[in-house]
Design an enzyme around this catalytic site. Structure first.
Site, PDB file in Angstrom:
ATOM      1  N   TYR A  59       4.592   7.407   1.735  1.00  0.00           N
ATOM      2  CA  TYR A  59       5.113   6.200   2.357  1.00  0.00           C
ATOM      3  C   TYR A  59       4.511   4.944   1.769  1.00  0.00           C
ATOM      4  CZ  TYR A  59       1.283   7.436   5.650  1.00  0.00           C
ATOM      5  OH  TYR A  59       0.103   7.829   6.225  1.00  0.00           O
ATOM      6  N   LYS A 118      -7.254  12.876  17.970  1.00  0.00           N
ATOM      7  CA  LYS A 118      -6.836  11.506  18.305  1.00  0.00           C
ATOM      8  C   LYS A 118      -5.384  11.472  18.778  1.00  0.00           C
ATOM      9  CE  LYS A 118      -5.694   8.707  15.081  1.00  0.00           C
ATOM     10  NZ  LYS A 118      -5.575   7.826  13.933  1.00  0.00           N
ATOM     11  N   ASP A 119      -4.493  12.151  18.070  1.00  0.00           N
ATOM     12  CA  ASP A 119      -3.082  12.152  18.462  1.00  0.00           C
ATOM     13  C   ASP A 119      -2.863  12.910  19.770  1.00  0.00           C
ATOM     14  OD1 ASP A 119      -2.451  10.605  16.288  1.00  0.00           O
ATOM     15  OD2 ASP A 119      -1.547  12.235  15.134  1.00  0.00           O
ATOM     16  N   GLN A 159       0.846  -1.191   0.000  1.00  0.00           N
ATOM     17  CA  GLN A 159       0.000   0.000   0.000  1.00  0.00           C
ATOM     18  C   GLN A 159       0.878   1.235   0.000  1.00  0.00           C
ATOM     19  OE1 GLN A 159      -3.172  -0.033   2.938  1.00  0.00           O
ATOM     20  NE2 GLN A 159      -3.047   2.173   3.196  1.00  0.00           N
ATOM     21  N   ASP A 160       0.537   2.224  -0.816  1.00  0.00           N
ATOM     22  CA  ASP A 160       1.215   3.517  -0.823  1.00  0.00           C
ATOM     23  C   ASP A 160       0.256   4.575  -0.289  1.00  0.00           C
ATOM     24  OD1 ASP A 160       3.376   2.330  -2.026  1.00  0.00           O
ATOM     25  OD2 ASP A 160       3.348   3.569  -3.817  1.00  0.00           O
ATOM     26  N   ASN A 161       0.785   5.503   0.514  1.00  0.00           N
ATOM     27  CA  ASN A 161      -0.009   6.592   1.076  1.00  0.00           C
ATOM     28  C   ASN A 161       0.731   7.906   0.865  1.00  0.00           C
ATOM     29  OD1 ASN A 161      -1.835   4.695   2.224  1.00  0.00           O
ATOM     30  ND2 ASN A 161      -0.493   4.466   3.971  1.00  0.00           N
ATOM     31  N   GLU A 177      -5.248   0.033  14.656  1.00  0.00           N
ATOM     32  CA  GLU A 177      -4.449   1.257  14.707  1.00  0.00           C
ATOM     33  C   GLU A 177      -4.366   1.765  16.150  1.00  0.00           C
ATOM     34  OE1 GLU A 177      -4.322   5.539  12.457  1.00  0.00           O
ATOM     35  OE2 GLU A 177      -6.278   4.696  12.936  1.00  0.00           O
TER      36      GLU A 177
END
Length: 188
Positions: free
Chosen positions: A131, A168-169, A46-48, A142
């Site tokens: 990434y 969230k972070d 997977q690429d993001n 997650e």
């Protein structure tokens, strides 16, 4: 390409060989045989890509096993301070962090293997971050660790007072309270 293990040797900084002239430049950003020869035999699935403005902090993110992700990260516009934290219980470097500046200018990439949390802060006006992942995103697996947990001793490139985080972070637990199921060595 030059492959340089960082202070936690499983995290590897990759510097491409540039071929340039008056027209511009060319470089190989990924080559499976060279990566495998330097211990990175990961299959990327997977690429993001993300875009963030100055003082944005993303992370520290990871996914629980069996959905752990290794990441090959690179900045294609701007500059970030990139961080990996060892979450492998039993590892001699558990809870330690390594960091590097990645930018469009220096063209470096960093390989963050499964079993590590990953995050970055943006130190330019804008950064586009790309990434490749060794596992698919799995929302139910997650997790995050608070980016500025004092126990991690990360010398971030920005002050906490200017950091811009997602809700969230900002609410992530410190390492001592985080859910972690990696055991050293992680196999993925």
């Amino acid at each position: 390409m030059t492959f340089t293990p960082l202070a936690i040797p499983e995290v590897i900084l990759i510097e491409p060989t540039l071929h340039g002239d008056a027209r511009g430049y060319f470089f190989e950003s990924y080559r499976q045989d060279q990566f495998a020869a330097h211990g990175i035999a990961a299959a990327f699935v997977q690429d993001n890509m993300s875009s963030s403005t100055r003082n944005v902090v993303r992370g520290l993110h990871y996914q629980l096993d069996p959905h752990a992700q290794g990441k090959l990260v690179r900045v294609v516009r701007g500059t970030v301070f990139d961080v990996a934290v060892d979450l492998r219980r039993g590892s001699p470097t558990f809870g330690r962090a390594v960091a590097s500046v990645l930018s469009a200018e220096n063209k470096r990439a960093m390989y963050v293997p499964p079993g590590f949390a990953h995050g970055f802060c943006v130190v330019s006006d804008l950064a586009e971050f790309q990434y490749k992942c060794t596992g698919y995103y799995a929302a139910a697996h997650e997790r995050s660790i608070l980016w500025n947990d004092p126990a991690l001793e990360i010398a971030w490139a920005i002050d906490a007072g200017v950091a811009r985080l997602s809700a969230k972070d900002a609410a992530a637990p410190v390492l001592a309270r985080a859910e972690i199921n990696y055991v050293y060595p992680v196999r993925s």
